[in-house]
Design an enzyme around this catalytic site. Structure first.
Site, mmCIF file in Angstrom:
data_model
loop_
_atom_site.group_PDB
_atom_site.id
_atom_site.type_symbol
_atom_site.label_atom_id
_atom_site.label_comp_id
_atom_site.label_asym_id
_atom_site.label_seq_id
_atom_site.Cartn_x
_atom_site.Cartn_y
_atom_site.Cartn_z
ATOM 1 N N TYR A 326 0.753 -1.124 -0.005
ATOM 2 C CA TYR A 326 0.070 -0.037 -0.059
ATOM 3 C C TYR A 326 0.869 1.199 -0.192
ATOM 4 O O TYR A 326 1.952 1.218 0.338
ATOM 5 C CB TYR A 326 -1.005 -0.058 1.133
ATOM 6 C CG TYR A 326 -0.218 -0.160 2.588
ATOM 7 C CD1 TYR A 326 0.113 1.138 3.249
ATOM 8 C CD2 TYR A 326 -0.140 -1.197 3.002
ATOM 9 C CE1 TYR A 326 0.812 1.004 4.531
ATOM 10 C CE2 TYR A 326 0.439 -1.205 4.413
ATOM 11 C CZ TYR A 326 0.981 -0.117 5.199
ATOM 12 O OH TYR A 326 1.571 -0.255 6.228
ATOM 13 N N SER A 339 6.846 2.580 15.422
ATOM 14 C CA SER A 339 6.895 1.661 14.286
ATOM 15 C C SER A 339 5.662 2.197 13.243
ATOM 16 O O SER A 339 5.775 1.586 12.393
ATOM 17 C CB SER A 339 6.690 0.336 14.873
ATOM 18 O OG SER A 339 5.465 -0.177 15.336
ATOM 19 N N GLY A 340 4.853 2.909 13.730
ATOM 20 C CA GLY A 340 3.869 3.368 12.831
ATOM 21 C C GLY A 340 2.564 2.858 13.048
ATOM 22 O O GLY A 340 1.573 3.028 12.151
ATOM 23 N N HIS A 344 -6.504 6.293 13.263
ATOM 24 C CA HIS A 344 -6.644 6.870 12.178
ATOM 25 C C HIS A 344 -8.050 6.655 11.146
ATOM 26 O O HIS A 344 -8.492 5.549 11.455
ATOM 27 C CB HIS A 344 -5.706 6.997 11.135
ATOM 28 C CG HIS A 344 -5.533 5.587 10.392
ATOM 29 N ND1 HIS A 344 -6.163 5.217 9.538
ATOM 30 C CD2 HIS A 344 -4.541 4.781 10.676
ATOM 31 C CE1 HIS A 344 -5.746 3.803 9.068
ATOM 32 N NE2 HIS A 344 -4.748 3.562 9.566
ATOM 33 N N CYS A 362 -2.295 -0.574 12.410
ATOM 34 C CA CYS A 362 -3.119 0.428 13.294
ATOM 35 C C CYS A 362 -4.563 0.341 13.585
ATOM 36 O O CYS A 362 -4.945 -0.805 13.491
ATOM 37 C CB CYS A 362 -3.240 1.507 11.999
ATOM 38 S SG CYS A 362 -1.831 2.381 11.457
ATOM 39 N N ASN A 364 -8.123 1.145 13.064
ATOM 40 C CA ASN A 364 -8.927 1.809 11.938
ATOM 41 C C ASN A 364 -10.286 2.353 12.807
ATOM 42 O O ASN A 364 -10.898 1.384 13.349
ATOM 43 C CB ASN A 364 -9.317 0.861 10.901
ATOM 44 C CG ASN A 364 -8.155 0.517 10.057
ATOM 45 O OD1 ASN A 364 -8.419 -0.219 9.066
ATOM 46 N ND2 ASN A 364 -6.955 1.100 10.230
#
Length: 413
Positions: A326, A339-340, A344, A362, A364
């Site tokens: 992605y 680490s990200g 969001h 993440c 979501n």
């Protein structure tokens, strides 16, 4: 007021008498004299009760620059004190009784200082005393910075969430870590006990046992100047900072329910459907494995970005034909790990939110919920992830130190 009296010549006389009593007449005994001691005016040679002026550090001494210069008048009154190096004066204060002068500004490394003191005895007879000493020259100095997290400095006077930790980063790794932490004082209003934890050899985190209370003011005073940090490395400049704790905004993302409960000051205000990191992993081109499950543990919000580019290339997946590839601009992002991992907006996974995990790590949530979360959550607000089966490690986020057992942390000195 307590007064300090030091008589070097009296000590000299006593030492000389002792040597005479113990001398073996069959041998020559060499004596190099007394060790360095504060300088006193000559009047003390004859009468220990005579008016004297005493200077510390002692003449010829080599001291760390955090050593104060102290001039004391015994049975006398101080009039003037001058401490200089290279034409620059050191500031100081004389007490109300005019018997003790103490430096109030820091000394410098590797300098020679001249001290001149004058005063009078009770009959108005003038007294004067001088001394010269040096400050040591270190092999290196270490400075510190205060951080909200590894990516963001802490703002003096700023307001942070109840999960914000005090992060102190040294420019050089102190080998004497006990001395390094002993020089840093953390106070809070209301006062609570706090403890330290070294997350690496240069960075220490400080927190209370439980989250801060809303409205707490936290102050950090690092008196590092001249502190020996080991291997002839000394602390550089003193630093201080203070910050405030805002409302108790806490989000708890539960993998068992696929919902994130949000409380503000203990009141449930949102129960948000979520989709977290899916099971499994991807193998990168270099043979490494990148796990997808969101890390369980206590995170805190570390940054807020209206838009953030997210790409699988960050962990080695660069082939567009890979199903895990992605490269997108993501809206309303609140970072919770280095680490990200973010909370969001993910309109593409609304169908899975509240039901199953489909993300790459993440949290979501829908665009509407993401807008609310982004508008309300701030740096230091906790985001607690539960039940994913993948615990976060100490270096994964600025909040990971909350997962360290209280008994394994270092009490304040």
């Amino acid at each position: 007021m307590r007064r300090r009296t030091i008589f070097a010549t009296a000590a000299t006389a006593a030492a000389g008498t002792l040597l005479a009593a113990c001398k073996d007449d069959s041998k020559d005994v060499a004596w190099s004299g007394p060790s360095a001691s504060p300088s006193t005016s000559p009047a003390a040679d004859d009468d220990p009760n005579a008016p004297t002026l005493t200077i510390a550090p002692a003449p010829g001494a080599s001291v760390a620059p955090n050593e104060p210069v102290v001039v004391t008048a015994v049975n006398a009154t101080l009039q003037t004190v001058s401490v200089t190096t290279g034409g620059k004066a050191v500031a100081g204060e004389l007490d109300a009784e005019k018997t003790t002068w103490r430096s109030t500004s820091a000394l410098q490394f590797g300098k020679t200082y001249q001290v001149t003191a004058s005063g009078v005895d009770s009959a108005g007879k003038p007294l004067e005393q001088t001394a010269t000493f040096t400050t040591l020259k270190p092999s290196g100095t270490a400075s510190i910075t205060f951080q909200a997290n590894a990516m963001t400095g802490m703002k003096n006077g700023g307001t942070y969430g109840v999960g914000q930790v005090v992060i102190v980063k040294f420019s050089k790794a102190p080998t004497d870590k006990k001395a390094a932490l002993a020089a840093i004082k953390v106070t809070s209003e209301p006062q609570v006990e706090g403890r330290w934890y070294w997350v690496d050899n240069r960075t220490a985190h400080y927190r209370p046992e439980k989250f801060w209370t809303k409205g707490t003011k936290v102050s950090v005073d690092a008196k590092l100047h001249g502190v020996h940090l080991g291997k002839n490395v000394y602390g550089g400049e003193n630093e201080s900072i203070s910050f405030n704790i805002g409302p108790a905004r806490i989000a708890t993302a539960d993998n068992a329910t696929h919902y994130m409960r949000v409380t503000v000051d203990g009141v449930l205000v949102k129960n948000i459907p979520i989709s977290m990191g899916k099971s499994g992993y991807v193998t990168t081109a270099d043979g490494g494995k990148v796990l997808f499950p969101t890390r369980s543990g206590t995170h805190v919000v570390m940054s807020r970005e209206p838009e953030h580019r997210m790409t699988s290339a960050s962990y080695g997946v660069t082939d567009p034909n890979n199903p895990n590839y992605y490269d997108d601009l993501i809206k309303l992002c609140c970072r919770i790990s280095y680490s990200g991992e973010f909370v969001h907006a993910a309109p593409w996974s609304v169908w899975a939110q509240g039901k199953q995990n489909v993300s790459h790590g993440c949290i979501n949530i829908s665009t509407g919920n993401a807008q609310w979360f982004y508008d309300n959550f701030r740096l230091g607000d906790p985001v607690i992830v539960k039940g994913t089966g993948r615990p976060q490690l100490i270096g994964d986020s600025a909040g990971a130190v909350w997962d360290v057992a209280w008994s394994k942390m270092l009490p304040e000195s």
